[in-house]
Design a protein around this motif. Structure first.
Motif, PDB file in Angstrom:
ATOM      1  N   SER A  91      39.964   7.177  39.234  1.00  0.00           N
ATOM      2  CA  SER A  91      41.115   6.602  40.225  1.00  0.00           C
ATOM      3  C   SER A  91      41.341   7.628  41.196  1.00  0.00           C
ATOM      4  CB  SER A  91      42.332   6.156  39.282  1.00  0.00           C
ATOM      5  OG  SER A  91      43.163   5.671  40.189  1.00  0.00           O
ATOM      6  N   ALA A  92      41.821   7.024  42.512  1.00  0.00           N
ATOM      7  CA  ALA A  92      42.020   7.984  43.299  1.00  0.00           C
ATOM      8  C   ALA A  92      43.605   8.607  43.218  1.00  0.00           C
ATOM      9  CB  ALA A  92      41.700   7.419  44.777  1.00  0.00           C
ATOM     10  N   HIS A  93      44.365   7.621  42.313  1.00  0.00           N
ATOM     11  CA  HIS A  93      45.880   7.878  42.262  1.00  0.00           C
ATOM     12  C   HIS A  93      46.242   8.894  40.955  1.00  0.00           C
ATOM     13  CE1 HIS A  93      45.975   4.615  44.980  1.00  0.00           C
ATOM     14  NE2 HIS A  93      45.281   3.527  44.406  1.00  0.00           N
ATOM     15  N   LEU A  94      45.122   9.656  40.420  1.00  0.00           N
ATOM     16  CA  LEU A  94      45.469  10.454  39.346  1.00  0.00           C
ATOM     17  C   LEU A  94      46.029  11.748  39.885  1.00  0.00           C
ATOM     18  CD1 LEU A  94      42.239   9.578  37.338  1.00  0.00           C
ATOM     19  CD2 LEU A  94      44.762   8.847  36.765  1.00  0.00           C
ATOM     20  N   SER A  95      46.842  12.459  38.806  1.00  0.00           N
ATOM     21  CA  SER A  95      47.406  13.685  39.333  1.00  0.00           C
ATOM     22  C   SER A  95      46.065  14.852  39.056  1.00  0.00           C
ATOM     23  CB  SER A  95      48.437  14.039  38.440  1.00  0.00           C
ATOM     24  OG  SER A  95      47.907  14.446  37.219  1.00  0.00           O
ATOM     25  N   SER A  96      45.942  15.860  39.911  1.00  0.00           N
ATOM     26  CA  SER A  96      44.947  16.913  39.952  1.00  0.00           C
ATOM     27  C   SER A  96      44.639  17.589  38.551  1.00  0.00           C
ATOM     28  CB  SER A  96      45.112  17.864  41.017  1.00  0.00           C
ATOM     29  OG  SER A  96      46.538  18.341  40.555  1.00  0.00           O
ATOM     30  N   SER A  97      45.890  17.245  37.393  1.00  0.00           N
ATOM     31  CA  SER A  97      45.554  17.875  36.150  1.00  0.00           C
ATOM     32  C   SER A  97      45.291  16.745  35.281  1.00  0.00           C
ATOM     33  CB  SER A  97      46.924  18.437  35.855  1.00  0.00           C
ATOM     34  OG  SER A  97      47.925  17.647  35.734  1.00  0.00           O
ATOM     35  N   SER A  98      44.997  15.397  35.577  1.00  0.00           N
ATOM     36  CA  SER A  98      44.492  14.636  34.622  1.00  0.00           C
ATOM     37  C   SER A  98      43.095  14.659  34.208  1.00  0.00           C
ATOM     38  CB  SER A  98      44.727  13.204  35.388  1.00  0.00           C
ATOM     39  OG  SER A  98      44.279  12.188  34.628  1.00  0.00           O
TER      40      SER A  98
END
Length: 691
Positions: free
Chosen positions: A309-316
């Protein structure tokens, strides 16, 4: 440290550090040099000054190992540093008291061995205690970075009280595992224990006239670069008001390269580490950084919106971060599995031949005239004589192991309710056999597989407990129990080898190891607590102390409990590819032999930059380059003083971590922020400020 340096210790690094020490005495009988010197009683080898110096150096080296643990997890052998500083401190103490008119007995090599043993045992708890791996992996900070098993049953935040209690319960039992087998391993099997042997050569060399002269020069080199490194750390602090400021964020190769973790961060610590580690490790890390951050991650990033997904945080871990972490874990597990099987099979094969040869000798001796036994050298006769003196009775080992195992089995479930008493009893049933295998393997190869046995405990106990009953936390706690046992067992056996070669009493070695371990059980949690309280983001990938192995150990535990269902799209396929690649690379390395194998990269070393980036690998390669040029100019001087220079760089920057942590704990910020912007961003900032 006695083969325990986090997953990356090789024989060649030990040889590189200590080969100049061996040259001092290669043509002479060591014990003939010391023949005129009386060997002190075991009680006299444990002096007050040795223990005071050990305590001081334990604090220093715990800070150094903790900093290395919490930054990259790479800890080189610090034997030279401990040896030189121990020699300097006790020698200085003796001279000052002598000049003041106080009677003081001379500094002996047995006393030097006590210092070395105590300090290495104490600082080694920073590794086996899991402060950069399984213990920190239990915390909420690390759990939040995972997408599953982050419920309260699988989280336990660090606390001084339970950390000290857990270490006391688990760190001593390993010392009793192999105690009755010291004669078998050292005298009968004649195991080499490269780290223990190299440490003994170092100590023996310090106490010869020629060696003492060289040691004083090495101490001067170490002191000079210690001061420069400490002052450089102090200077850098003034420009680092926030985490993104200062020399450690200098875009050496441009802003685009900086965004992909390619830059030189001016770390004296990792330049020094690079001078100590073999070239193959440093180049492997740089190659891993280029492969991952230079090629793979930019390509996977283009799949954003498709693969993840493009809406995830960078740390996910469901996004790009998941590929970084799990592919690195796959390589580590592949490399670890191969070496675990290789060393275990080699250990069992060698053990079988040792026992078979002894049985054959017994049979031949009963039927025919036995073949002549090679005459023992003067050194061996003298060492055997003193090694068999002052034994620790077998009943002490057996009673000590049973007592500590019983207390631990009853007490640890009160610290981790997810870990049941029968889980711990099972670990203690198998622990002596695994501890013996690890000690024997370390004696053959200098490679401690404590982390491998720890991961085995994660899978075994974690899967048994189950995720709904805190299986992740139970697995991590079981990992701690197993790692502490097998690690301290191999360390004690290596110390017995050092004591054998320096005529230090086995009882002295055992007591020194107990004292050092006791120091470490208190000092190490206190040092970690200082870091933990001073840096709120400790354990995050954006922190100056990311502790990469903590997240990896937690996800290994999650994989052991839940399986692979939580991996991002195509991540499992890539993990399988890199797992097989790690196995294949190791097979090729061993197949071509050590002469050609040193040009083939190490998968374990390649894996670390997959998660962290290439900045520390560049630092280490700079250290390698400095040493390489120095060796080309003057190889003799580089071999003699290179380790001292590297130790000075590591120790100076490492001890700066103490005042730096205290400043952070007090909330004191640096006065300047040195930051780097693109020309467009700079123009926008100027326009904003002038408006």
């Amino acid at each position: 440290m006695s083969g325990r340096s986090i997953e990356l210790m090789e024989d060649e690094s030990i040889e590189k550090i200590f080969e100049s020490k061996e040259e001092l005495m290669e043509d002479e009988s060591i014990e003939k040099i010391f023949e005129s010197k009386e060997v002190p009683r075991w009680q006299d080898q444990l002096t007050v000054r040795a223990l005071v110096v050990s305590f001081m150096l334990s604090i220093l080296f715990t800070f150094i190992v903790m900093k290395l643990n919490l930054t990259t997890g790479i800890v080189p052998s610090l034997g030279v540093s401990v040896g030189l500083l121990g020699f300097l401190f006790v020698n200085s103490w003796t001279k000052i008291l002598h000049k003041a008119g106080f009677l003081n007995h001379p500094f002996t090599r047995q006393e030097n061995t006590v210092v070395q043993t105590c300090v290495i045992a104490s600082a080694g708890i920073a590794f086996s205690g899991g402060f950069g791996s399984y213990l920190l992996a239990m915390s909420q900070v690390v759990a939040r970075q995972s997408t599953s098993a982050n419920n309260p049953e699988n989280i336990k935040n660090p606390s001084l009280s339970w950390m000290i209690g857990f270490l006391i319960l688990t760190s001593f039992v390993g010392l009793f595992c192999v105690l009755p087998l010291r004669k078998v391993m050292i005298m009968d099997f004649k195991l080499i224990f490269p780290s223990g042997t190299a440490t003994a050569h170092l100590i023996n060399s310090f106490h010869t006239p020629k060696g003492a002269k060289r040691a004083k020069k090495q101490v001067r080199f170490l002191g000079k670069f210690f001061s420069l490194s400490f002052l450089w750390g102090f200077f850098q602090w003034f420009f680092a008001a926030t985490e993104t400021c200062g020399f450690s964020n200098f875009p050496t190769f441009g802003l685009k390269a900086y965004q992909n973790k390619f830059y030189f961060d001016f770390s004296a610590t990792y330049v020094g580490v690079g001078m100590i580690c073999p070239y193959v490790i440093n180049v492997s890390m740089l190659l891993g950084a280029v492969l991952s951050w230079g090629i793979m991650w930019p390509l996977i990033e283009k799949k954003e919106g498709d693969w993840y997904s493009a809406h995830l945080s960078s740390s996910s871990l469901n996004g790009l971060q998941g590929y970084r972490v799990f592919i690195a874990i796959a390589m580590i597990l592949g490399d670890g599995l191969y070496n675990f099987i290789k060393i275990l099979s080699r250990t069992l094969f060698a053990l079988y031949h040792q026992l078979r040869n002894k049985n054959m000798s017994s049979i031949i001796g009963n039927t025919t005239a036995s073949p002549p036994t090679p005459a023992l050298s003067y050194d061996e006769q003298r060492r055997n004589h003193f090694f068999l003196q002052d034994p620790v009775p077998a009943w002490v080992a057996i009673a000590g192991y049973i007592a500590i195992a019983a207390i631990s089995s009853a007490t640890i479930p009160h610290i981790f309710y997810q870990l049941k008493w029968y889980h711990i009893v099972l670990l203690y049933i198998f622990a002596p056999a695994l501890a013996f295998c690890n000690a024997y393997g370390t004696g053959l190869t200098n490679w401690s597989m404590a982390a491998g046995y720890g991961k085995l405990a994660i899978f075994m106990i974690g899967a048994w407990a189950g995720v709904s009953h805190g299986g992740v936390l139970a697995g991590l706690a079981a990992c701690g129990v197993m790692m502490n046992i097998v690690s301290t067992a191999s360390d004690l056996t290596s110390d017995f080898k050092t004591g054998y070669l320096t005529l230090a009493s086995p009882r002295t070695m055992f007591v020194s190891q107990i004292i050092g371990t006791a120091m470490g059980c208190v000092i190490t949690p206190c040092v970690f607590w200082l870091f933990y309280k001073a840096f709120d983001d400790l354990g995050l990938s954006t922190s100056p102390y990311p502790a990469p192995y903590a997240l990896m150990y937690r996800n290994i535990a999650i994989l052991g409990v839940e399986g692979v269902s939580s991996l991002p799209k195509h991540c499992l396929t890539l993990c399988c590819v890199f797992f097989i690649a790690a196995l294949a690379i190791n097979v090729v390395r061993d197949a071509v032999g050590p002469k050609r194998g040193r040009f083939i990269p190490m998968p374990m070393a390649m894996a670390i930059p997959f998660y962290l980036g290439g900045y520390f690998a560049i630092d280490m390669c700079v250290g390698s380059l400095i040493l390489f040029i120095w060796e080309k100019i003057d190889k003799t001087k580089a071999d003699a003083f290179g380790p001292a220079v590297a130790s000075g760089l590591i120790c100076g920057d490492g001890i700066w971590a103490l005042p730096s942590s205290l400043l952070g704990f007090a909330g004191v910020k640096a006065p300047i922020c040195m930051k780097f912007l693109s020309k467009n961003d700079n123009a926008r900032v100027d326009a904003f400020l002038s408006s």
